[in-house]
Design a protein around this motif. Structure first.
Motif, PDB file in Angstrom:
ATOM      1  N   GLY A   1      87.257 -78.577  41.385  1.00 42.48           N
ATOM      2  CA  GLY A   1      86.594 -80.552  41.355  1.00 42.48           C
ATOM      3  C   GLY A   1      84.936 -80.911  40.987  1.00 42.48           C
ATOM      4  O   GLY A   1      85.222 -81.880  41.006  1.00 42.48           O
ATOM      5  N   LEU A   2      84.558 -79.620  40.280  1.00 43.69           N
ATOM      6  CA  LEU A   2      82.804 -80.119  39.520  1.00 43.69           C
ATOM      7  C   LEU A   2      82.934 -80.267  38.105  1.00 43.69           C
ATOM      8  O   LEU A   2      83.879 -79.059  37.828  1.00 43.69           O
ATOM      9  N   THR A   3      82.008 -81.278  37.954  1.00 40.50           N
ATOM     10  CA  THR A   3      81.893 -81.058  36.563  1.00 40.50           C
ATOM     11  C   THR A   3      81.215 -80.601  35.402  1.00 40.50           C
ATOM     12  O   THR A   3      80.474 -79.570  36.492  1.00 40.50           O
ATOM     13  N   GLN A   4      81.303 -79.630  34.451  1.00 39.23           N
ATOM     14  CA  GLN A   4      80.199 -78.673  33.865  1.00 39.23           C
ATOM     15  C   GLN A   4      78.736 -79.138  34.564  1.00 39.23           C
ATOM     16  O   GLN A   4      77.916 -78.238  34.655  1.00 39.23           O
ATOM     17  N   ASP A   5      78.802 -80.783  33.567  1.00 39.22           N
ATOM     18  CA  ASP A   5      77.543 -81.553  34.362  1.00 39.22           C
ATOM     19  C   ASP A   5      76.973 -80.914  35.619  1.00 39.22           C
ATOM     20  O   ASP A   5      75.770 -80.410  35.698  1.00 39.22           O
ATOM     21  N   THR A   6      77.686 -80.881  36.701  1.00 36.31           N
ATOM     22  CA  THR A   6      77.294 -80.701  38.387  1.00 36.31           C
ATOM     23  C   THR A   6      77.131 -79.480  38.026  1.00 36.31           C
ATOM     24  O   THR A   6      76.367 -79.090  38.752  1.00 36.31           O
ATOM     25  N   LEU A   7      77.819 -78.739  37.924  1.00 35.81           N
ATOM     26  CA  LEU A   7      77.744 -77.178  37.923  1.00 35.81           C
ATOM     27  C   LEU A   7      76.321 -76.283  37.371  1.00 35.81           C
ATOM     28  O   LEU A   7      75.207 -76.032  38.163  1.00 35.81           O
ATOM     29  N   ARG A   8      76.017 -77.187  35.982  1.00 35.74           N
ATOM     30  CA  ARG A   8      74.410 -76.656  35.441  1.00 35.74           C
ATOM     31  C   ARG A   8      74.098 -77.422  36.217  1.00 35.74           C
ATOM     32  O   ARG A   8      72.504 -76.532  36.348  1.00 35.74           O
ATOM     33  N   TYR A   9      73.591 -78.592  36.870  1.00 36.11           N
ATOM     34  CA  TYR A   9      72.411 -79.557  37.585  1.00 36.11           C
ATOM     35  C   TYR A   9      72.472 -78.672  38.596  1.00 36.11           C
ATOM     36  O   TYR A   9      71.445 -78.098  39.157  1.00 36.11           O
ATOM     37  N   TYR A  10      73.234 -78.129  39.593  1.00 41.35           N
ATOM     38  CA  TYR A  10      72.955 -77.450  40.064  1.00 41.35           C
ATOM     39  C   TYR A  10      72.554 -76.132  40.205  1.00 41.35           C
ATOM     40  O   TYR A  10      71.534 -75.346  40.898  1.00 41.35           O
ATOM     41  N   GLU A  11      72.868 -75.338  39.345  1.00 40.32           N
ATOM     42  CA  GLU A  11      72.088 -73.857  38.744  1.00 40.32           C
ATOM     43  C   GLU A  11      70.779 -74.313  38.373  1.00 40.32           C
ATOM     44  O   GLU A  11      69.480 -73.303  38.982  1.00 40.32           O
ATOM     45  N   ARG A  12      70.401 -75.305  37.639  1.00 38.55           N
ATOM     46  CA  ARG A  12      69.200 -75.484  37.039  1.00 38.55           C
ATOM     47  C   ARG A  12      67.993 -76.160  37.756  1.00 38.55           C
ATOM     48  O   ARG A  12      66.919 -75.392  38.248  1.00 38.55           O
ATOM     49  N   ILE A  13      68.355 -76.828  39.037  1.00 41.82           N
ATOM     50  CA  ILE A  13      67.339 -76.524  40.490  1.00 41.82           C
ATOM     51  C   ILE A  13      67.773 -76.162  40.986  1.00 41.82           C
ATOM     52  O   ILE A  13      67.146 -76.074  42.295  1.00 41.82           O
ATOM     53  N   GLY A  14      68.560 -74.409  41.157  1.00 43.21           N
ATOM     54  CA  GLY A  14      68.577 -73.432  42.032  1.00 43.21           C
ATOM     55  C   GLY A  14      68.832 -73.963  42.906  1.00 43.21           C
ATOM     56  O   GLY A  14      68.970 -72.890  44.963  1.00 43.21           O
ATOM     57  N   LEU A  15      70.210 -75.348  43.336  1.00 43.34           N
ATOM     58  CA  LEU A  15      71.025 -75.024  44.490  1.00 43.34           C
ATOM     59  C   LEU A  15      72.019 -74.045  44.265  1.00 43.34           C
ATOM     60  O   LEU A  15      72.626 -73.557  45.615  1.00 43.34           O
ATOM     61  N   ILE A  16      72.233 -72.918  43.396  1.00 44.10           N
ATOM     62  CA  ILE A  16      73.399 -71.754  43.225  1.00 44.10           C
ATOM     63  C   ILE A  16      72.446 -70.507  41.893  1.00 44.10           C
ATOM     64  O   ILE A  16      71.329 -71.758  41.485  1.00 44.10           O
ATOM     65  N   PRO A  17      73.112 -69.481  42.642  1.00 44.60           N
ATOM     66  CA  PRO A  17      71.765 -68.740  41.674  1.00 44.60           C
ATOM     67  C   PRO A  17      71.947 -68.767  40.596  1.00 44.60           C
ATOM     68  O   PRO A  17      73.199 -69.100  39.957  1.00 44.60           O
ATOM     69  N   PRO A  18      71.018 -68.030  39.535  1.00 48.76           N
ATOM     70  CA  PRO A  18      71.502 -68.212  38.383  1.00 48.76           C
ATOM     71  C   PRO A  18      73.479 -67.456  38.212  1.00 48.76           C
ATOM     72  O   PRO A  18      73.671 -66.169  38.227  1.00 48.76           O
ATOM     73  N   VAL A  19      74.081 -68.055  36.699  1.00 47.08           N
ATOM     74  CA  VAL A  19      75.142 -67.404  36.281  1.00 47.08           C
ATOM     75  C   VAL A  19      74.698 -66.725  35.953  1.00 47.08           C
ATOM     76  O   VAL A  19      74.240 -67.274  34.339  1.00 47.08           O
ATOM     77  N   LYS A  20      76.032 -65.901  35.518  1.00 48.86           N
ATOM     78  CA  LYS A  20      75.708 -64.958  34.473  1.00 48.86           C
ATOM     79  C   LYS A  20      76.200 -65.319  32.921  1.00 48.86           C
ATOM     80  O   LYS A  20      76.612 -66.367  33.024  1.00 48.86           O
ATOM     81  N   ARG A  21      75.980 -64.934  31.440  1.00 51.12           N
ATOM     82  CA  ARG A  21      75.790 -65.579  30.770  1.00 51.12           C
ATOM     83  C   ARG A  21      76.924 -64.509  29.783  1.00 51.12           C
ATOM     84  O   ARG A  21      76.407 -63.428  29.699  1.00 51.12           O
ATOM     85  N   LYS A  22      77.691 -64.777  29.067  1.00 52.58           N
ATOM     86  CA  LYS A  22      78.062 -63.977  28.063  1.00 52.58           C
ATOM     87  C   LYS A  22      76.787 -63.972  27.008  1.00 52.58           C
ATOM     88  O   LYS A  22      76.220 -64.745  26.536  1.00 52.58           O
ATOM     89  N   SER A  23      77.091 -62.774  25.849  1.00 52.31           N
ATOM     90  CA  SER A  23      76.078 -62.796  25.097  1.00 52.31           C
ATOM     91  C   SER A  23      75.989 -64.053  24.153  1.00 52.31           C
ATOM     92  O   SER A  23      74.847 -64.694  23.353  1.00 52.31           O
ATOM     93  N   SER A  24      77.155 -65.470  24.317  1.00 53.93           N
ATOM     94  CA  SER A  24      77.035 -66.380  23.480  1.00 53.93           C
ATOM     95  C   SER A  24      76.222 -67.716  23.952  1.00 53.93           C
ATOM     96  O   SER A  24      75.953 -68.353  24.231  1.00 53.93           O
TER      97      SER A  24
END
Length: 113
Positions: A1-24
């Motif tokens: 129920g969260l937008t992509q922008d919200t998830l990115r924001y949470y990660e950027r400000i340290g509200l959630i730990p860094p999320v793993k990324r694919k090679s892309s």
């Protein structure tokens, strides 16, 4: 129920730990990430300030030596939440009383005129 922008924001400000990324570079939300997101989302719905949650995440990332500090943060927020619930309960009871007696109050005002 969260937008992509919200998830990115949470990660950027340290509200959630860094999320793993694919090679892309695309974020790959695993169970660990989803558990953090669910925790933060729940805490935000309860009104816990972003700053407190960022501090909690930072302490968590520092390891087990911060366990007591994390527990104390959660205890303090629990106490605040209990106070807020009591305040909301009082408002709820007042509204219920007003609704139950609404027509009576309206009639008494009309009769007083």
């Amino acid at each position: 129920g969260l937008t992509q922008d919200t998830l990115r924001y949470y990660e950027r400000i340290g509200l959630i730990p860094p999320v793993k990324r694919k090679s892309s570079g695309i974020r790959e939300y695993d169970d660990y990430s989803c558990n953090w997101i669910e925790f933060v989302h729940c805490m935000r719905k309860a009104g816990i300030p972003v700053e407190v949650l960022v501090e909690y995440v930072q302490l968590y990332q520092m390891g087990t030596g911060t366990k007591e500090a994390r527990k104390e943060l959660l205890r303090e927020e629990f106490r605040r939440l209990e106070t807020r619930i009591a305040e909301l309960q009082a408002v709820k009871e007042r509204l219920a009383y007003k609704l139950d007696h609404y027509d009576e109050m309206d009639n008494s005002l009309t009769n007083a005129k």
